[in-house]
Structure formats: structure tokens, C-alpha cells
Scaffold this motif. Structure first.
Motif, PDB file in Angstrom:
ATOM      1  N   ILE A 101       0.845  -1.201   0.000  1.00  0.00           N
ATOM      2  CA  ILE A 101       0.000   0.000   0.000  1.00  0.00           C
ATOM      3  C   ILE A 101       0.878   1.248   0.000  1.00  0.00           C
ATOM      4  CG2 ILE A 101      -1.606   1.359   1.407  1.00  0.00           C
ATOM      5  CD1 ILE A 101      -2.919  -1.215   2.260  1.00  0.00           C
ATOM      6  N   THR A 102       0.511   2.174  -0.836  1.00  0.00           N
ATOM      7  CA  THR A 102       1.165   3.484  -0.815  1.00  0.00           C
ATOM      8  C   THR A 102       0.202   4.468  -0.158  1.00  0.00           C
ATOM      9  OG1 THR A 102       2.298   2.977  -2.886  1.00  0.00           O
ATOM     10  CG2 THR A 102       2.268   5.277  -2.192  1.00  0.00           C
ATOM     11  N   ALA A 103       0.640   5.062   0.959  1.00  0.00           N
ATOM     12  CA  ALA A 103      -0.220   5.968   1.731  1.00  0.00           C
ATOM     13  C   ALA A 103       0.152   7.417   1.427  1.00  0.00           C
ATOM     14  CB  ALA A 103      -0.080   5.677   3.218  1.00  0.00           C
ATOM     15  N   TYR A 104      -0.862   8.232   1.186  1.00  0.00           N
ATOM     16  CA  TYR A 104      -0.682   9.671   0.966  1.00  0.00           C
ATOM     17  C   TYR A 104      -1.421  10.369   2.107  1.00  0.00           C
ATOM     18  CZ  TYR A 104       0.555   8.112  -3.744  1.00  0.00           C
ATOM     19  OH  TYR A 104       1.138   7.482  -4.828  1.00  0.00           O
ATOM     20  N   ALA A 105      -0.646  10.812   3.087  1.00  0.00           N
ATOM     21  CA  ALA A 105      -1.241  11.391   4.294  1.00  0.00           C
ATOM     22  C   ALA A 105      -0.828  12.847   4.437  1.00  0.00           C
ATOM     23  CB  ALA A 105      -0.798  10.593   5.519  1.00  0.00           C
ATOM     24  N   PRO A 106      -1.676  13.649   5.068  1.00  0.00           N
ATOM     25  CA  PRO A 106      -1.323  15.051   5.305  1.00  0.00           C
ATOM     26  C   PRO A 106      -0.188  15.126   6.325  1.00  0.00           C
ATOM     27  CG  PRO A 106      -3.354  14.483   6.470  1.00  0.00           C
ATOM     28  CD  PRO A 106      -2.999  13.311   5.614  1.00  0.00           C
ATOM     29  N   ALA A 137      -3.628  17.410  14.205  1.00  0.00           N
ATOM     30  CA  ALA A 137      -4.624  18.424  13.810  1.00  0.00           C
ATOM     31  C   ALA A 137      -5.519  17.929  12.684  1.00  0.00           C
ATOM     32  CB  ALA A 137      -3.897  19.691  13.375  1.00  0.00           C
ATOM     33  N   LEU A 138      -5.723  16.643  12.606  1.00  0.00           N
ATOM     34  CA  LEU A 138      -6.501  16.066  11.511  1.00  0.00           C
ATOM     35  C   LEU A 138      -7.979  16.445  11.651  1.00  0.00           C
ATOM     36  CD1 LEU A 138      -6.121  14.166   9.045  1.00  0.00           C
ATOM     37  CD2 LEU A 138      -6.827  12.293  10.538  1.00  0.00           C
ATOM     38  N   SER A 139      -8.547  16.944  10.559  1.00  0.00           N
ATOM     39  CA  SER A 139      -9.971  17.334  10.572  1.00  0.00           C
ATOM     40  C   SER A 139     -10.786  16.342   9.749  1.00  0.00           C
ATOM     41  CB  SER A 139     -10.145  18.739  10.009  1.00  0.00           C
ATOM     42  OG  SER A 139      -9.853  18.751   8.625  1.00  0.00           O
ATOM     43  N   ALA A 140     -12.081  16.423   9.914  1.00  0.00           N
ATOM     44  CA  ALA A 140     -12.962  15.505   9.195  1.00  0.00           C
ATOM     45  C   ALA A 140     -12.923  15.731   7.690  1.00  0.00           C
ATOM     46  CB  ALA A 140     -14.387  15.655   9.713  1.00  0.00           C
ATOM     47  N   THR A 141     -12.523  16.913   7.276  1.00  0.00           N
ATOM     48  CA  THR A 141     -12.502  17.225   5.839  1.00  0.00           C
ATOM     49  C   THR A 141     -11.144  16.917   5.203  1.00  0.00           C
ATOM     50  OG1 THR A 141     -11.885  19.525   6.352  1.00  0.00           O
ATOM     51  CG2 THR A 141     -14.241  19.018   6.112  1.00  0.00           C
ATOM     52  N   THR A 142     -10.170  16.457   6.018  1.00  0.00           N
ATOM     53  CA  THR A 142      -8.827  16.160   5.494  1.00  0.00           C
ATOM     54  C   THR A 142      -8.733  14.671   5.177  1.00  0.00           C
ATOM     55  OG1 THR A 142      -7.910  17.907   6.899  1.00  0.00           O
ATOM     56  CG2 THR A 142      -6.369  16.320   5.916  1.00  0.00           C
ATOM     57  N   PRO A 143      -8.627  14.311   3.902  1.00  0.00           N
ATOM     58  CA  PRO A 143      -8.614  12.889   3.551  1.00  0.00           C
ATOM     59  C   PRO A 143      -7.214  12.276   3.624  1.00  0.00           C
ATOM     60  CG  PRO A 143      -8.647  14.202   1.570  1.00  0.00           C
ATOM     61  CD  PRO A 143      -8.657  15.185   2.710  1.00  0.00           C
TER      62      PRO A 143
END
Length: 571
Positions: A101-106, A137-143
Motif C-alpha cells: 500500500i502506498t499511503a498519501y497522508a497530510p 490536527a486532523l480534521s474531518a474534511t482532510t482525507p
């Protein structure tokens, strides 16, 4: 160990193992998982991250990733509500075997590849899951975007935890990672010791079964990919796990066949179960050769094979138990949980269901439980072997009619006592006994009456002997007694007691009162006696004198001065 004790142990082990499985459960926070419905060949990673295809993501019914067998697939994960704590969240993807899996995270959305086969996978965590640490600081709108490489279409659970909760849950899993293999390794070492001493193949089969089971569990838990020397095969991915599973299945069959003695209780079932050894051996070989094991066909073939083998082994245990086999009871108690869980696991792989959280440790727990109970079963087998050996040894040494030592055994005792007396200069005496007029008794009353008389005489003589002294039937109605530590005078006293006891012994044979008498020759070790056979000849000569003197007498060989040592027997 008495049956009630091992049953109690089995109950407590079952409770402890199931409690341990329940302990690892941890709930995550609510999340949403969406799947991109678009041809991956025409999908650009930068465009996905930029939100170009946001309207083409469709919500999944449950929090899981399901790879595609022939192409990549994209997933988008986001929280149901903003993250409220200062500790960062952790994204975990469970049942990670085979996943790439390649993960793209903020915040950077830099693609990071995650695989349990990587040397640097999951730093600070076990390899039960692929772990991605997210910003606090992860928000519900941040995928978070996940690109899943082609793989078996088995749903894999995902969740997001507080990092502290994630570490606690991971620590619990890590403890169980060690607990179950440690239980099995302990039984393996014990049974390996049994094999080294007894050279019994059954113990070797048990060691092979438990050894490959442990290797399988270590790779399934992910420990094998970071533990030397198992980590040397990390580049082979899941193949070492398949080899261990197939080899473990092979040893399970050969162990079960011998432990249950199926060739005696169920020969047809024995032949049927034996047939499955060869597919398992072939699958182990194929799994070890990468060009032959591309894809996941080996694991699915293994699952299909065990789906047939496991019920057959349960039936074999029942058949052995019904035939009065004590081992069948041990086998069923040990293996019914493990074989049932094995059937569930095989069905899960064949049907490509998601791996249930409880099954992740239930199967290893059941296998550990089986190894402990089977160790008790093998110990019980060793006790029965020793009992059978003792019975066989007794039958080989004792006269079947009278229970006294047979001629070979009494001569062995005499030779041993003779050598000891010569080396230590201790006294040794021998009594040669003959039942008077025994032929006339047999002719008058029959051999059955004669046998009864012989048995009664042996019981009477044994009452005058002490520990370390031996009585043997030399032939017919003749008996030999070895008296270590007895001088000539001591031996005469013992002989007179035996003669008097037999003469006064009440004996009723076929309703008739009978009286028996003995003639006894006594010989003691002295400087003129050079062998055990010489000592017997001296006693025999003394017996001849007792017979010639009128019978029912004790006669001592004239040369038996008993010059060796001091008497250790009080008269």
C-alpha cells in the motif's frame, strides 16, 4: 497424572487462551471509507490528491479495503468528526499479509509504501497491521489516500486509533505473539528430549508438527520478517509462511496416523488420510520455489486441502476413541478446537471473507492448547510403554507356572552375585531344592495337582526370603535360591526353616490333604569355587547326599567353609 487433574488443566488453559484473545480487541473512532470507481491506468496520483476525482469516490458499507486481483485500487479515508485530542491518530490496516500500500497522508501527501515484508516496516509497532501515523490536527474534511497494489480480493479491516490506545492494543498483541509460540516451544523441547532418549518416531513427528507450526505463527504475526534467521527469507513475502503451513500439515497427518494407530482401528480411513501427505509435500515444495508460487494459488490450495483433512482427522479421533483408545480421547480433547478453527480459517481464505478479529489469535491459541494436551498424551503414552516393557520384562524373567524366576534369570542373578562377592570378599551361599517324590505325586493325582503343589511350595519358600535374595525354578521340581551376604551357617539355618515350613504347610488338593517335603543342598562360596557353575555343582552334590540320606533333609557340601567375609544375614 490422574484424568481429573489433566481435565482441570485443560479447562483452565482454555479459559486463559480465550481470555487472552479477547484482551486484544480495541475499538477505533468512527471513520468513512470511500472507493474510487475509475480505471487505475488512467488515474494520476497527483490528480487524486488534488481532488480531481472527488465525485467519483463511492462510500463503502464498512471500514475495510478490498484489493483487486488484476489492478490497483484507490481508497479515501477520513474521520467522521475532527480529531479532538493532542495525541496523534494512527491509521491501522489489519491482516496485512501480501498487502503493498502506498499511503498519501497530510500534511505533505508524500507517497510512502507500506508492507510488512520491508525491513523498516512499522517502526515502534508489531507487524499485525500496516501503521500510518497521522497529524494531531486532523480534521474531518482532510482525507488520507491509499493506493492498493493488485492482491487477493479479501477485505482488510482498517481503523483509526489514538496513538496511545494503538500502542496499548499493539502491546497486547505483541505479548500474545510471544505467548503462544513460547508455549509450543516449551512442549517441543520436552518432546525433543523424549525423542533423543527413546528414539521413538512419534516424538520426532510431534517436534516437526510443533516446530513448523511455530514458524508459521511467527511469519503470520510478522515477527518472522524481523527475527534472525527467519528474516533472511523476508524477500520471499508470504512464501515462507506457506512452506511452514504445508510442512506442518504433513507432520500433523503422519503424527495423527501413528498416535491414533489408525492402521489397527480404521485401516481404510488410515489409507485415505495418508493420501493427503503427498499434496501437502508438493505444496511445500512449490511454495519454496518462487517461479512456481506466483500469486496466491498455493495458499488457496493449502486451505482447500486442509478443509478435507481437518474433518477426516476429527473422524479418526472419534473412531480411535470408540475403539477404546485412550489416545483417541487425548487427541480429540487436544485437536477439536484447533481443527474447527482451521476449518473456519480455510473457509475464510477460500471464500475470501474478511479475517474475523477473534480468529486472528483464536487459531494460534487453539494450536498452543493442542500442543500442551498432546504433550500430556505423549507422556501418558510413555508411561504405558514403560508399563508394557516392565510386564514384558517380568514375563521374560519369570516362570509362567510358579511366578518364580526362570532358569536363565536365576542363573543371571547368581553370576552377578558371584562376581560381586569375589570382588568385595563378601559371603555368598546357594540352596539347591528338590521336591521329594514329585513324580509319584504327578502319576497319582495328575499334573494339575502337581502344578498346584509347585505354586504352593514357591509361596511358602518366598515367605522365608529377604530383599535381595532370589528364588528361581531350575527345572521341573528343582529350585535354586541365591543368598548374597549369607555364610554357610546362615544358609543352613535358612534351608532348615524352608524345609520345616514346607513340611508343616497345610495343603488341600482336589479335596485331599497332602504333605510335601523338600531335600535341600547347601553350598557356600570359598577359595575352591571358581565360578557360579562350580557353586551350583557343589549345591547339587549336597542335594544328592540329602536324597541318599532319606530325603526331607538339609545337607551341606563338605567343602563349603564360607571363608569369604562376614555374614550380613542374621539367622
Amino acid at each position: 497424572m490422574e484424568s481429573r487433574h489433566w481435565r482441570k488443566l485443560v479447562r483452565w488453559c482454555t479459559f486463559a487462551l480465550l481470555a487472552g484473545c479477547a484482551f486484544v480487541r480495541a475499538e477505533g473512532v468512527p471513520i468513512a471509507v470511500d472507493r474510487l470507481e475509475r480505471d487505475p491506468a488512467q488515474t494520476d496520483a497527483a490528480a487524486v490528491i488534488a481532488g480531481a476525482y472527488r465525485d467519483q469516490f463511492h462510500s463503502e458499507a464498512y471500514a475495510a479495503l478490498t484489493p483487486m486481483g488484476d489492478r490497483e485500487v484507490w481508497y479515501r479515508v477520513h474521520l467522521a468528526s475532527d480529531w479532538r485530542t493532542e495525541r496523534p491518530p494512527v491509521l491501522s490496516i489489519f491482516d496485512p499479509q501480501g498487502l503493498d500500500i502506498t499511503a498519501y497522508a497530510p500534511p505533505t501527501y508524500a507517497g510512502v509504501v507500506h508492507s510488512i515484508y520491508s525491513a523498516k516496516a512499522n517502526a515502534g509497532f508489531t507487524r499485525h497491521a500496516l501503521v500510518v501515523i497521522l497529524p494531531a490536527a486532523l480534521s474531518a474534511t482532510t482525507p488520507i489516500y491509499l493506493r492498493v497494489a493488485p492482491e487477493r480480493a479479501i477485505p482488510r479491516r482498517i481503523c483509526i486509533h489514538d496513538i496511545t490506545q494503538a500502542r496499548v492494543s499493539d502491546l497486547a498483541r505483541g505479548r500474545l505473539d510471544v505467548l503462544f509460540p513460547a508455549i509450543q516451544l516449551a512442549t517441543l523441547l520436552v518432546m525433543l528430549s523424549f525423542f533423543v532418549v527413546l528414539r521413538e518416531r512419534m516424538y520426532a513427528y510431534f517436534v516437526g508438527l510443533v516446530g513448523f507450526t511455530v514458524v508459521y505463527e511467527l511469519y503470520a504475526f510478522g515477527i518472522g520478517y524481523e527475527l534472525f534467521p527467519l528474516d533472511l527469507f523476508a524477500s520471499l513475502g508470504a512464501r515462507p509462511m506457506w512452506v511452514a503451513a504445508a510442512a506442518g500439515g504433513f507432520f500433523l497427518i503422519v503424527f495423527s496416523i501413528q498416535f491414533l494407530e489408525l492402521d489397527r482401528s480404521a485401516p481404510r480411513l488410515d489409507r485415505l488420510i495418508r493420501l493427503f501427505r503427498w499434496p501437502l509435500g508438493a505444496l511445500a515444495l512449490c511454495a519454496a520455489i518462487p517461479p512456481l508460487s506466483n500469486g496466491w494459488w498455493v495458499e488457496e490450495a493449502l486451505a482447500l486441502t486442509m478443509l478435507f483433512v481437518a474433518p477426516l482427522l476429527i473422524v479418526a479421533g472419534v473412531v480411535s476413541w470408540q475403539h477404546g483408545g485412550r489416545r483417541g480421547g487425548f487427541y480429540l480433547c487436544a485437536w477439536i478446537p484447533g481443527l474447527l478453527f482451521l476449518i473456519v480459517r480455510a473457509l475464510q481464505l477460500i471464500a475470501r471473507w474478511p479475517l474475523p478479529e477473534w480468529l486472528e489469535f483464536a487459531l494460534p491459541a487453539a494450536l498452543a492448547f493442542a500442543s500442551v494436551v498432546l504433550a500430556f498424551g505423549l507422556s501418558d503414552y510413555s508411561l504405558s510403554m514403560r508399563h508394557e516393557r516392565d510386564v514384558a520384562h517380568r514375563l521374560a524373567e519369570h516362570d509362567e507356572l510358579t511366578g518364580a524366576l526362570n532358569r536363565r534369570a536365576i542363573l543371571d542373578r547368581l553370576r552377578t552375585a558371584f562376581l560381586h562377592a569375589r570382588e568385595s570378599f563378601e559371603p555368598l551361599s546357594v540352596l539347591f531344592l528338590d521336591l521329594d517324590h514329585f513324580k509319584r505325586l504327578n502319576d497319582s493325582y495328575g499334573h494339575r495337582a502337581g502344578d498346584q503343589c509347585l505354586r504352593a511350595v514357591v509361596v511358602s519358600i518366598a515367605g522365608e526370603l529377604r530383599q535381595g535374595e532370589a528364588l528361581g525354578r531350575y527345572g521341573g521340581e528343582e529350585f535354586l535360591i541365591v543368598l548374597p551376604g549369607a555364610s554357610s551357617a546362615d544358609a543352613q539355618v535358612v534351608a532348615e526353616r524352608i524345609r520345616n515350613r514346607v513340611e508343616t504347610m497345610p495343603l488341600l488338593v482336589s479335596g485331599l490333604q497332602m504333605q510335601l517335603t523338600l531335600s535341600i543342598g547347601v553350598a557356600a562360596l570359598d577359595l575352591q569355587v571358581h565360578s557360579a557353575e562350580d557353586l551350583i555343582e557343589c549345591a547339587d552334590a549336597a542335594l544328592y547326599r540329602a536324597k541318599s540320606g532319606g530325603r526331607n533333609l538339609v545337607s551341606t557340601h563338605p567343602g563349603s567353609t564360607g571363608l569369604f567375609g562376614t555374614s550380613a544375614r542374621e539367622g
